[in-house]
Design a protein around this motif. Structure first.
Motif, PDB file in Angstrom:
ATOM      1  N   LEU A 282       0.908  -1.181  -0.064  1.00 17.60           N
ATOM      2  CA  LEU A 282       0.177   0.137  -0.038  1.00 17.60           C
ATOM      3  C   LEU A 282       0.967   1.305  -0.013  1.00 17.60           C
ATOM      4  O   LEU A 282       2.124   1.136   0.686  1.00 17.60           O
ATOM      5  N   ASN A 283       0.457   2.433  -0.636  1.00 10.93           N
ATOM      6  CA  ASN A 283       1.331   3.494  -0.715  1.00 10.93           C
ATOM      7  C   ASN A 283       1.112   4.201   0.863  1.00 10.93           C
ATOM      8  O   ASN A 283       0.279   4.240   1.306  1.00 10.93           O
ATOM      9  N   ARG A 284       2.368   4.871   0.927  1.00 11.00           N
ATOM     10  CA  ARG A 284       2.448   5.350   2.198  1.00 11.00           C
ATOM     11  C   ARG A 284       1.630   6.734   2.578  1.00 11.00           C
ATOM     12  O   ARG A 284       1.415   7.021   3.614  1.00 11.00           O
ATOM     13  N   GLU A 285       1.319   7.223   1.462  1.00 11.55           N
ATOM     14  CA  GLU A 285       0.380   8.600   1.730  1.00 11.55           C
ATOM     15  C   GLU A 285      -1.051   8.192   2.191  1.00 11.55           C
ATOM     16  O   GLU A 285      -1.719   8.968   2.756  1.00 11.55           O
ATOM     17  N   LEU A 286      -1.413   6.824   2.102  1.00 12.86           N
ATOM     18  CA  LEU A 286      -2.694   6.356   2.539  1.00 12.86           C
ATOM     19  C   LEU A 286      -3.751   7.058   1.981  1.00 12.86           C
ATOM     20  O   LEU A 286      -4.870   7.762   2.592  1.00 12.86           O
ATOM     21  N   ALA A 287      -3.515   7.423   0.719  1.00 10.51           N
ATOM     22  CA  ALA A 287      -4.584   8.203  -0.017  1.00 10.51           C
ATOM     23  C   ALA A 287      -4.699   7.395  -1.378  1.00 10.51           C
ATOM     24  O   ALA A 287      -3.805   7.290  -2.248  1.00 10.51           O
ATOM     25  N   THR A 288      -5.676   6.648  -1.592  1.00  8.50           N
ATOM     26  CA  THR A 288      -5.903   5.608  -2.490  1.00  8.50           C
ATOM     27  C   THR A 288      -5.572   6.210  -3.924  1.00  8.50           C
ATOM     28  O   THR A 288      -4.834   5.292  -4.641  1.00  8.50           O
ATOM     29  N   GLU A 289      -6.104   7.292  -4.404  1.00  7.94           N
ATOM     30  CA  GLU A 289      -5.848   7.797  -5.581  1.00  7.94           C
ATOM     31  C   GLU A 289      -4.432   8.105  -5.839  1.00  7.94           C
ATOM     32  O   GLU A 289      -3.908   7.863  -7.118  1.00  7.94           O
ATOM     33  N   TYR A 290      -3.618   8.275  -4.963  1.00 11.86           N
ATOM     34  CA  TYR A 290      -2.332   8.383  -5.321  1.00 11.86           C
ATOM     35  C   TYR A 290      -1.641   7.012  -5.171  1.00 11.86           C
ATOM     36  O   TYR A 290      -0.242   6.858  -5.980  1.00 11.86           O
ATOM     37  N   HIS A 291      -2.015   5.908  -4.615  1.00 14.95           N
ATOM     38  CA  HIS A 291      -1.740   4.676  -4.850  1.00 14.95           C
ATOM     39  C   HIS A 291      -1.679   4.221  -6.445  1.00 14.95           C
ATOM     40  O   HIS A 291      -0.888   3.888  -7.040  1.00 14.95           O
ATOM     41  N   GLY A 292      -3.095   4.514  -7.262  1.00 14.12           N
ATOM     42  CA  GLY A 292      -3.120   4.709  -8.384  1.00 14.12           C
ATOM     43  C   GLY A 292      -2.415   5.446  -9.289  1.00 14.12           C
ATOM     44  O   GLY A 292      -1.742   4.747 -10.353  1.00 14.12           O
ATOM     45  N   LEU A 293      -2.203   6.696  -8.757  1.00 11.25           N
ATOM     46  CA  LEU A 293      -1.169   7.701  -9.664  1.00 11.25           C
ATOM     47  C   LEU A 293       0.385   6.743  -9.619  1.00 11.25           C
ATOM     48  O   LEU A 293       1.127   6.813 -10.857  1.00 11.25           O
ATOM     49  N   VAL A 294       0.604   6.542  -8.525  1.00 11.08           N
ATOM     50  CA  VAL A 294       2.175   6.084  -8.464  1.00 11.08           C
ATOM     51  C   VAL A 294       2.243   4.663  -9.240  1.00 11.08           C
ATOM     52  O   VAL A 294       3.375   4.427  -9.755  1.00 11.08           O
ATOM     53  N   LEU A 295       1.273   3.844  -9.199  1.00 13.83           N
ATOM     54  CA  LEU A 295       1.344   2.555  -9.758  1.00 13.83           C
ATOM     55  C   LEU A 295       1.424   2.824 -11.319  1.00 13.83           C
ATOM     56  O   LEU A 295       2.186   2.181 -12.039  1.00 13.83           O
ATOM     57  N   GLU A 296       0.401   3.740 -11.760  1.00 13.44           N
ATOM     58  CA  GLU A 296       0.689   4.316 -13.257  1.00 13.44           C
ATOM     59  C   GLU A 296       1.858   4.541 -13.800  1.00 13.44           C
ATOM     60  O   GLU A 296       2.646   4.151 -14.764  1.00 13.44           O
ATOM     61  N   LEU A 297       2.316   5.500 -12.855  1.00 13.08           N
ATOM     62  CA  LEU A 297       3.699   6.032 -13.223  1.00 13.08           C
ATOM     63  C   LEU A 297       4.857   4.829 -13.139  1.00 13.08           C
ATOM     64  O   LEU A 297       5.807   5.088 -14.235  1.00 13.08           O
ATOM     65  N   GLY A 298       4.872   3.873 -12.234  1.00 15.66           N
ATOM     66  CA  GLY A 298       6.014   3.154 -12.063  1.00 15.66           C
ATOM     67  C   GLY A 298       5.818   2.000 -13.579  1.00 15.66           C
ATOM     68  O   GLY A 298       6.872   1.859 -13.958  1.00 15.66           O
ATOM     69  N   LEU A 299       4.615   1.788 -13.713  1.00 11.34           N
ATOM     70  CA  LEU A 299       4.408   0.751 -14.934  1.00 11.34           C
ATOM     71  C   LEU A 299       4.845   1.616 -16.207  1.00 11.34           C
ATOM     72  O   LEU A 299       5.518   0.835 -17.165  1.00 11.34           O
ATOM     73  N   ALA A 300       4.595   2.835 -16.247  1.00 12.25           N
ATOM     74  CA  ALA A 300       5.029   3.618 -17.361  1.00 12.25           C
ATOM     75  C   ALA A 300       6.438   3.632 -17.746  1.00 12.25           C
ATOM     76  O   ALA A 300       7.039   3.449 -18.597  1.00 12.25           O
ATOM     77  N   ALA A 301       6.989   3.698 -16.499  1.00  8.75           N
ATOM     78  CA  ALA A 301       8.600   4.033 -16.270  1.00  8.75           C
ATOM     79  C   ALA A 301       9.071   2.666 -16.990  1.00  8.75           C
ATOM     80  O   ALA A 301      10.343   2.616 -17.620  1.00  8.75           O
ATOM     81  N   VAL A 302       8.832   1.690 -16.309  1.00  6.48           N
ATOM     82  CA  VAL A 302       9.155   0.367 -16.694  1.00  6.48           C
ATOM     83  C   VAL A 302       9.153  -0.160 -18.068  1.00  6.48           C
ATOM     84  O   VAL A 302       9.962  -0.823 -18.786  1.00  6.48           O
ATOM     85  N   ALA A 303       7.849   0.281 -18.761  1.00  7.99           N
ATOM     86  CA  ALA A 303       7.844   0.267 -20.062  1.00  7.99           C
ATOM     87  C   ALA A 303       8.772   0.863 -20.835  1.00  7.99           C
ATOM     88  O   ALA A 303       9.190   0.363 -22.128  1.00  7.99           O
ATOM     89  N   GLU A 304       9.071   1.994 -20.565  1.00 11.40           N
ATOM     90  CA  GLU A 304      10.040   2.598 -21.258  1.00 11.40           C
ATOM     91  C   GLU A 304      11.468   2.102 -21.256  1.00 11.40           C
ATOM     92  O   GLU A 304      12.383   2.125 -22.198  1.00 11.40           O
ATOM     93  N   ALA A 305      11.875   1.745 -19.894  1.00 11.57           N
ATOM     94  CA  ALA A 305      13.046   1.111 -19.901  1.00 11.57           C
ATOM     95  C   ALA A 305      13.109   0.024 -20.585  1.00 11.57           C
ATOM     96  O   ALA A 305      14.043  -0.424 -21.274  1.00 11.57           O
ATOM     97  N   ASP A 306      12.171  -0.990 -20.755  1.00 12.19           N
ATOM     98  CA  ASP A 306      12.242  -2.054 -21.556  1.00 12.19           C
ATOM     99  C   ASP A 306      12.274  -1.886 -23.046  1.00 12.19           C
ATOM    100  O   ASP A 306      12.774  -2.557 -23.769  1.00 12.19           O
ATOM    101  N   ALA A 307      11.516  -0.782 -23.469  1.00 10.92           N
ATOM    102  CA  ALA A 307      11.458  -0.518 -24.791  1.00 10.92           C
ATOM    103  C   ALA A 307      12.976  -0.054 -25.361  1.00 10.92           C
ATOM    104  O   ALA A 307      13.150  -0.257 -26.350  1.00 10.92           O
ATOM    105  N   ALA A 308      13.592   0.620 -24.383  1.00 12.37           N
ATOM    106  CA  ALA A 308      14.845   1.135 -24.737  1.00 12.37           C
ATOM    107  C   ALA A 308      16.201   0.193 -24.253  1.00 12.37           C
ATOM    108  O   ALA A 308      17.196   0.513 -24.439  1.00 12.37           O
ATOM    109  N   GLY A 309      15.683  -1.085 -24.005  1.00  9.13           N
ATOM    110  CA  GLY A 309      16.889  -2.016 -23.342  1.00  9.13           C
ATOM    111  C   GLY A 309      17.641  -1.422 -21.970  1.00  9.13           C
ATOM    112  O   GLY A 309      18.719  -1.862 -21.931  1.00  9.13           O
TER     113      GLY A 309
END
Length: 651
Positions: A282-309
């Protein structure tokens, strides 16, 4: 007392919550801002730039037809020139005024970015309204519509808007160069716009062949490298900054500093994903929508890393895996997560049309990337983003611990979910007040409960509504009285120093969290937010009786004035007689009902849509509010006898 951000007192309170290292960093930032005012370098020349972070073959073909249909319908609405942000419709989308606030009619002042008083709504307008359009997430929708249909009118509109924005917002001039989270999310949008427009003949001329675009991309990354969120502000903002910087440095790695920016951003992302996330996921801010925001950002960053090797530390994927499992654990039967803490409708990456469920989409992506567990809820519906992210992210099956059964108690976050028959769902809050010293997105909601029946809010968390410009509403929606818990002597459990600043934090601890018995689930917790007193609450959910029992006790000094609040969801009609309320609502055409027996020691009154002061409101999303019934009982804490509330569901 209502406290507004921006005055001398607020700055002193804010300073008091900073560690010495943070103070030093902010002093250095101030010196750098002053130096940049008169010494803004030019982007280094770039030749031979190519965009290679394209979607793999077949990715677009994997988009489900109904999801594609929704996004095209959304794109057509955008092409008509109308869009709604936070409950306010603006009709200038054909040719936007990037500095205009349609809510107040004000236009942000020009000049050096760091001189703009963005917290002052009288001078600037509603800053959220101004910033939201310039995150350019609506442009990713238009670009996706082009990618799915090949219709060049969508691509042409995207290009026109980007050229317009770049011309109106030169580096360090105006309101869009103030906040790092805005720059980070905007960069992520640009990466996806370029990717989705790759089949368009004008894509290269718009981006890598365009000196203005190169200038903007370079200055965005230079800004983010210079002014990261620090110390007590290193919450979801720093993750957005790092994710946007990393994505751009991977996909637009055309500059001499790109390798350094990429490495620094990845280190920051890895560090702050860990620090912003409990071990439970769970996100430490204990604010659910920010859990969603951070998860989206993290997944998007991993996508760029894998796309770029680019190799990514294993901890990054592990944190995202745990966040996804935690999300699957806490949602109700309709895939709605808790409504806890602040919520501002913020998204990390938008590639979908209206009608796509955010939480189902995240779980679908988690399934595609990490694999679902047997206890996960069934995900219904489709989206565009999942197949595109899944096409970029390389699945990694790792030998890591994942829960064998659905977790109900998250000890580190103090969050417990009690589940009963007929889809009765109850969240109990016994966790930390918030994250870091300022707990920016916390609410004074210790020991609050949130109860749903088949996805319908019965005892509701009222939400957030606003951040800036309406301090009395900001204060109400994050107050103790604004939640389903107990208030003493008219005070909040935690002390507010301003809209995003808490100077005193209530400390909670969970004493019992027994969800193993299929007959009765039990929870008990207490907090010390009232000097000289302790508020203890016990909650029991009896499945056979379809009954929820809540007992509140006040220990310590006697004589406190008690106000016990229960906020009903907007769909709930209530008939209150003495200390009994009959609740009725409709779900899928079927009438439902419950009886709420309230403590007889208190005098009960129903409030709805009151404004002086605010009471009896529900905010379904940022900038939106509607009247809803709040039941408030008033009396005194004079003895050891507790206040007992019983909610019985009928039928």
């Amino acid at each position: 007392m209502t406290v507004v951000a921006g005055g001398p007192g607020w700055y002193l309170r804010r300073l008091s919550r900073m560690a010495p290292a943070e103070v030093g960093g902010r002093v250095a930032d101030a010196v750098r801002r002053r130096r940049w005012r008169s010494a803004r370098p030019h982007c280094p020349s770039v030749t031979g730039a190519r965009f290679t972070a394209v979607l793999p073959a077949g990715a677009l073909a994997a988009v489900p037809p109904d999801a594609a249909k929704r996004i095209v319908a959304e794109a057509d609405r955008l092409m008509e020139g109308r869009v709604e942000f936070f409950g306010v419709v603006r009709d200038d989308l054909a040719d936007p005024d990037w500095w205009s606030d349609p809510k107040t009619g004000r236009r942000a002042p020009s000049g050096y970015a760091f001189d703009v008083p963005y917290r002052d709504e009288d001078a600037v307008g509603d800053i959220k309204q101004i910033w939201e359009l310039s995150r350019h997430q609506y442009l990713t929708v238009l670009a996706a519509a082009y990618a799915l249909t090949g219709q060049e009118r969508y691509a042409a509109r995207v290009a026109a808007h980007l050229r317009s924005w770049w011309a109106a917002n030169p580096p360090l001039r105006g309101v869009h160069w103030i906040s790092g989270i805005e720059l980070g999310i905007r960069l992520l949008s640009w990466v996806w716009v370029r990717r989705l427009l790759d089949g368009w003949s004008g894509a290269a001329e718009l981006f890598e062949g365009n000196p203005v675009a190169l200038h903007q991309i370079w200055h965005h990354q230079r800004w983010l490298a210079a002014f990261p969120s620090r110390g007590s502000s290193a919450n979801n903002h720093v993750i957005a900054e790092a994710a946007g910087q990393f994505a751009a440095a991977c996909a637009f790695g055309w500059f001499p500093a790109s390798a350094r920016w990429r490495a620094d951003a990845l280190r920051s992302l890895e560090r702050h994903l860990r620090s912003n996330t409990f071990g439970s996921g769970l996100n430490r801010e204990l604010a659910t929508e920010y859990h969603g925001l951070v998860l989206e950002l993290g997944l998007a960053a991993v996508a760029e890393a894998d796309a770029a090797g680019v190799p990514v530390p294993a901890t990054v994927r592990l944190v995202l895996l745990r966040m996804t499992d935690a999300l699957a654990a806490v949602v109700d039967n309709r895939l709605r997560p808790p409504r806890q803490g602040d919520a501002d409708d913020g998204h990390g990456l938008v590639v979908d049309g209206a009608g796509t469920d955010r939480w189902a989409s995240l779980l679908a992506t988690g399934d595609a990337v990490f694999g679902r567990l047997a206890w996960w809820p069934t995900v219904t519906g489709t989206d565009v983003r999942t197949p595109l992210l899944a096409a970029l992210i390389t699945p990694e099956v790792r030998d890591v611990f994942r829960p064998a059964s659905r977790p109900a108690h998250f000890a580190d976050a103090g969050l417990t979910v009690l589940r009963g028959p007929a889809e009765i769902w109850c969240r109990c809050d016994g966790g930390p007040h918030g994250f870091l010293s300022i707990a920016a997105h916390a609410h004074a909601d210790a020991l609050s409960v949130e109860v749903r029946h088949d996805g319908v809010d019965v005892l509701a968390d009222p939400g957030t509504f606003c951040y800036h410009g309406q301090p009395e509403w900001r204060q109400y929606f994050r107050s103790t009285l604004g939640h389903n818990t107990l208030q003493l002597d008219g005070e909040d459990q935690s002390g507010s120093g301003g809209p995003f600043l808490w100077t005193r934090h209530a400390r909670s601890r969970v004493l019992v969290a027994d969800t193993s018995d299929g007959g009765v689930a039990r929870w008990c917790a207490e907090h010390d937010g009232y000097p000289g007193r302790v508020h203890r609450r016990r909650v029991e959910l009896a499945s056979a009786r379809r009954e929820l029992r809540v007992v509140d006790e006040v220990r310590g000094e006697r004589g406190a004035v008690v106000r016990l609040a229960f906020h009903l969801g907007p769909a709930i009609a209530a008939e209150l007689v003495d200390n009994r309320a009959v609740l009725t609502w409709t779900r899928d055409g079927e009438d439902r009902s419950a009886v709420l027996d309230l403590p007889g020691q208190l005098r009960w009154r129903a409030h709805r849509g009151e404004t002086a002061p605010p009471l009896g409101w529900y905010s379904a999303g940022f900038g939106r509010r509607e009247p809803a019934t709040t039941l408030v009982g008033t009396g005194f804490a004079d003895g050891a006898e507790g206040f007992t509330t019983v909610l019985r569901f009928r039928g």
